[in-house]
Design an enzyme around this catalytic site. Structure first.
Site, PDB file in Angstrom:
ATOM      1  N   HIS A  53       1.109  -1.055  -0.203  1.00 25.90           N
ATOM      2  CA  HIS A  53      -0.476   0.255   0.311  1.00 25.90           C
ATOM      3  C   HIS A  53       1.082   1.086   0.366  1.00 25.90           C
ATOM      4  O   HIS A  53       2.225   1.000   0.740  1.00 25.90           O
ATOM      5  CB  HIS A  53      -0.691   0.111   1.270  1.00 25.90           C
ATOM      6  CG  HIS A  53      -1.888   1.281   1.495  1.00 25.90           C
ATOM      7  ND1 HIS A  53      -1.889   2.538   1.603  1.00 25.90           N
ATOM      8  CD2 HIS A  53      -3.648   0.879   0.910  1.00 25.90           C
ATOM      9  CE1 HIS A  53      -2.362   2.853   1.179  1.00 25.90           C
ATOM     10  NE2 HIS A  53      -3.932   2.448   0.852  1.00 25.90           N
TER      11      HIS A  53
ATOM     12  N   ASP B 112       1.220   3.877   1.407  1.00 30.15           N
ATOM     13  CA  ASP B 112       1.253   4.742   2.957  1.00 30.15           C
ATOM     14  C   ASP B 112       2.076   4.057   3.348  1.00 30.15           C
ATOM     15  O   ASP B 112       2.756   4.701   4.379  1.00 30.15           O
ATOM     16  CB  ASP B 112       0.227   5.174   3.151  1.00 30.15           C
ATOM     17  CG  ASP B 112      -0.897   6.123   2.971  1.00 30.15           C
ATOM     18  OD1 ASP B 112      -0.351   7.431   2.262  1.00 30.15           O
ATOM     19  OD2 ASP B 112      -2.525   5.883   3.259  1.00 30.15           O
TER      20      ASP B 112
ATOM     21  N   GLU C 252      10.310  11.989   6.974  1.00 36.85           N
ATOM     22  CA  GLU C 252       9.149  11.498   6.054  1.00 36.85           C
ATOM     23  C   GLU C 252       9.102  11.645   4.884  1.00 36.85           C
ATOM     24  O   GLU C 252      10.356  12.057   4.708  1.00 36.85           O
ATOM     25  CB  GLU C 252       8.122  12.521   6.091  1.00 36.85           C
ATOM     26  CG  GLU C 252       8.118  13.553   7.786  1.00 36.85           C
ATOM     27  CD  GLU C 252       7.813  12.955   8.717  1.00 36.85           C
ATOM     28  OE1 GLU C 252       5.925  12.226   8.479  1.00 36.85           O
ATOM     29  OE2 GLU C 252       7.091  13.305   9.918  1.00 36.85           O
TER      30      GLU C 252
ATOM     31  N   GLU D 263      14.044  15.892   9.811  1.00 38.10           N
ATOM     32  CA  GLU D 263      15.298  16.553  10.319  1.00 38.10           C
ATOM     33  C   GLU D 263      16.351  15.096  10.907  1.00 38.10           C
ATOM     34  O   GLU D 263      15.531  14.053  12.131  1.00 38.10           O
ATOM     35  CB  GLU D 263      15.026  17.699  11.663  1.00 38.10           C
ATOM     36  CG  GLU D 263      14.000  18.518  11.611  1.00 38.10           C
ATOM     37  CD  GLU D 263      12.561  18.254  10.596  1.00 38.10           C
ATOM     38  OE1 GLU D 263      11.920  18.959   9.971  1.00 38.10           O
ATOM     39  OE2 GLU D 263      12.103  17.660  11.652  1.00 38.10           O
TER      40      GLU D 263
ATOM     41  N   ARG E 158       0.116   7.746   7.805  1.00 35.72           N
ATOM     42  CA  ARG E 158      -1.018   7.455   7.395  1.00 35.72           C
ATOM     43  C   ARG E 158      -2.061   7.016   7.881  1.00 35.72           C
ATOM     44  O   ARG E 158      -3.105   6.665   7.805  1.00 35.72           O
ATOM     45  CB  ARG E 158      -1.516   8.337   5.413  1.00 35.72           C
ATOM     46  CG  ARG E 158      -0.981   9.896   5.521  1.00 35.72           C
ATOM     47  CD  ARG E 158      -2.274  10.450   4.648  1.00 35.72           C
ATOM     48  NE  ARG E 158      -1.759   9.329   2.786  1.00 35.72           N
ATOM     49  CZ  ARG E 158      -2.244   9.845   1.570  1.00 35.72           C
ATOM     50  NH1 ARG E 158      -2.433  11.485   1.699  1.00 35.72           N
ATOM     51  NH2 ARG E 158      -1.632   9.172   0.727  1.00 35.72           N
TER      52      ARG E 158
ATOM     53  N   LYS F 194      10.948   7.824  13.576  1.00 29.63           N
ATOM     54  CA  LYS F 194      11.212   8.214  14.102  1.00 29.63           C
ATOM     55  C   LYS F 194      11.748   7.768  15.080  1.00 29.63           C
ATOM     56  O   LYS F 194      11.669   6.642  15.674  1.00 29.63           O
ATOM     57  CB  LYS F 194      10.087   9.117  15.039  1.00 29.63           C
ATOM     58  CG  LYS F 194       8.848   9.725  14.551  1.00 29.63           C
ATOM     59  CD  LYS F 194       7.490  10.568  15.360  1.00 29.63           C
ATOM     60  CE  LYS F 194       6.521  10.824  14.691  1.00 29.63           C
ATOM     61  NZ  LYS F 194       5.757  11.783  14.914  1.00 29.63           N
TER      62      LYS F 194
ATOM     63  N   ASP G  92       5.866   9.771  20.852  1.00 33.29           N
ATOM     64  CA  ASP G  92       4.682   9.651  19.653  1.00 33.29           C
ATOM     65  C   ASP G  92       5.375   7.538  19.525  1.00 33.29           C
ATOM     66  O   ASP G  92       4.162   6.839  19.450  1.00 33.29           O
ATOM     67  CB  ASP G  92       4.951  10.087  18.818  1.00 33.29           C
ATOM     68  CG  ASP G  92       4.386  11.166  18.537  1.00 33.29           C
ATOM     69  OD1 ASP G  92       3.287  11.299  19.505  1.00 33.29           O
ATOM     70  OD2 ASP G  92       4.360  12.107  17.424  1.00 33.29           O
TER      71      ASP G  92
END
Length: 407
Positions: free
Chosen positions: A17, A19, A45, A58, A265, A286, A292
């Site tokens: 998929h 995403d 990202e 970053e 997403r 991340k 998170d």
């Protein structure tokens, strides 16, 4: 009053998929940098679309990126950008994309990662008497239920297993007509809070041109039906009128060529299929200083150990953090009326067993390792712990200590 009998649905998406392609690329970058520097800071990202791969974000990573040491190459150590590109292309190749509209070898690649903000670093880094702070504010949730052996919601568990089977058959060349992009959806009927049967099943899967006729579509449906029969418990299949295989018809054009993909997403697919709350942030891309990710992992670990210890049949954990602050601002335990111990007692016991600061979480679960690309498809939870430390948050090694603390 909570309902004991109801119908519930979860969906999953395959590794192909768009995403999920983006998630896997972002976590490939995370793994690459953590292998170079276990204390690296990464927020990567990814955007994928027709024949294009685009990275942004970053970073701070010894041996990879240092503006003072390598000013002439915008901070990059010699050869590193090429190595990242090859790792990314390798991830896409392993997924299986060799299509005109998205090919691992010929798609254009752009890397726009740059240095981490010094203001963020100042608030997060450990220094002097200051403990490492959270990388951002936010709320994180963990959940466990005794519906399946993995202590996951059954609707999501079977949605994942169906797509894993399709991918396995594709990679092993059991069938020759599947392409990487696919989605599933499983609807189950619950009686007395126990799943008893499926009431609707959906699979949409990309396929080769050879199946783009009535005979081909029948062949595809027959194959998917065998997957349903083998993955779901015996007697669970619904009637034919509520089984949908490629309900829109043909699905030749898919993946990033059919729909652009972005990191982060598919967060409900990543967690509990909607059976439990989700915090404000995605996981992929991340490093583990980002709560998170790491606090969501420890929340799952705590919830799973509560259920494994027999303290509840279902458990939800919520943690909250402020950027630059080490200790969580709040801890909530909800056993949904299934608990055998007062929830406030569990809330008091957990921080005594596991230090819930970002550094404490990373240390307890061993998160400063290149173990993340494998998490980016088929769920971050309900997986088997690996010998190298992957999926450490799925262990139930806290259950006995938790029971002892609550006697």
């Amino acid at each position: 009053m909570p309902r004991s009998s109801f119908i519930f649905t979860s969906e999953s998406v395959s590794e192909g998929h768009p995403d999920k392609v983006a998630d896997q690329i972002s976590d490939t970058v995370v793994d690459f940098m953590l292998a170079k520097d276990p204390e690296a800071r990464i927020a990567c990202e990814t955007l994928v679309t027709t024949q294009r791969i685009f990275l942004a974000g970053e970073i701070r990573c010894r041996g990879v990126f240092d503006l003072e040491t390598h000013p002439d190459t915008e901070g990059w150590a010699p050869g590193v950008r090429d190595e990242i590109e090859q790792r990314v292309r390798g991830t896409i190749r392993n997924i299986g994309y060799e299509q005109d509209g998205f090919h691992w070898q010929t798609a254009s690649f752009e890397n726009h990662l740059h240095g981490q903000s010094q203001h963020i670093a100042m608030g997060v880094d450990e220094s002097g008497n200051k403990d490492e702070g959270a990388g951002d504010q936010g709320i994180m949730f963990g959940y466990a239920t005794d519906e399946t052996p993995d202590l996951m919601p059954a609707t999501l568990y079977y949605s994942h297993r169906i797509l894993e089977r399709l991918a396995q058959d594709r990679h092993n060349k059991v069938v020759d007509f599947l392409e990487p992009d696919a989605k599933s959806q499983v609807t189950l009927a619950y009686e007395n809070e126990v799943p008893v049967k499926a009431t609707a099943l959906v699979v949409s899967t990309q396929h080769t041109r050879a199946l783009s006729n009535d005979a081909g579509q029948k062949r595809l449906r027959d194959y998917v039906m065998t997957v349903f029969e083998e993955v779901l418990p015996k007697g669970w299949l619904p009637g034919q009128d509520t089984i949908y295989v490629n309900p829109t018809g043909l699905f030749e054009i898919g993946g990033p060529d059919g729909d652009a993909g972005l990191t982060g997403r598919k967060i409900i697919v990543d967690t509990y299929g909607g059976a439990a709350p989700h915090g404000g942030g995605a996981f992929s891309g991340k490093d583990p200083t980002k709560v998170d990710r790491s606090a969501a992992y420890i929340s799952r670990y705590l919830a799973k150990n509560i259920v494994a210890a027999g303290l509840a049949r279902r458990a939800t954990i919520q943690l909250s953090y402020a950027i630059g602050v080490a200790e969580p601002l709040s801890i909530l335990v909800d056993t949904h009326g299934t608990g055998t111990v007062d929830e406030a007692r569990i809330e008091a016991a957990l921080p005594k067993l596991v230090r819930l600061t970002p550094k404490g979480i990373r240390t307890h679960l061993g998160l400063n390792r290149p173990i993340y690309q494998r998490t980016a498809a088929y769920g971050h939870f309900g997986r088997t712990p690996d010998a190298d430390g992957g999926f450490s948050w799925e262990k139930t090694d806290l259950a006995e200590a938790l029971k002892a603390a609550l006697r």
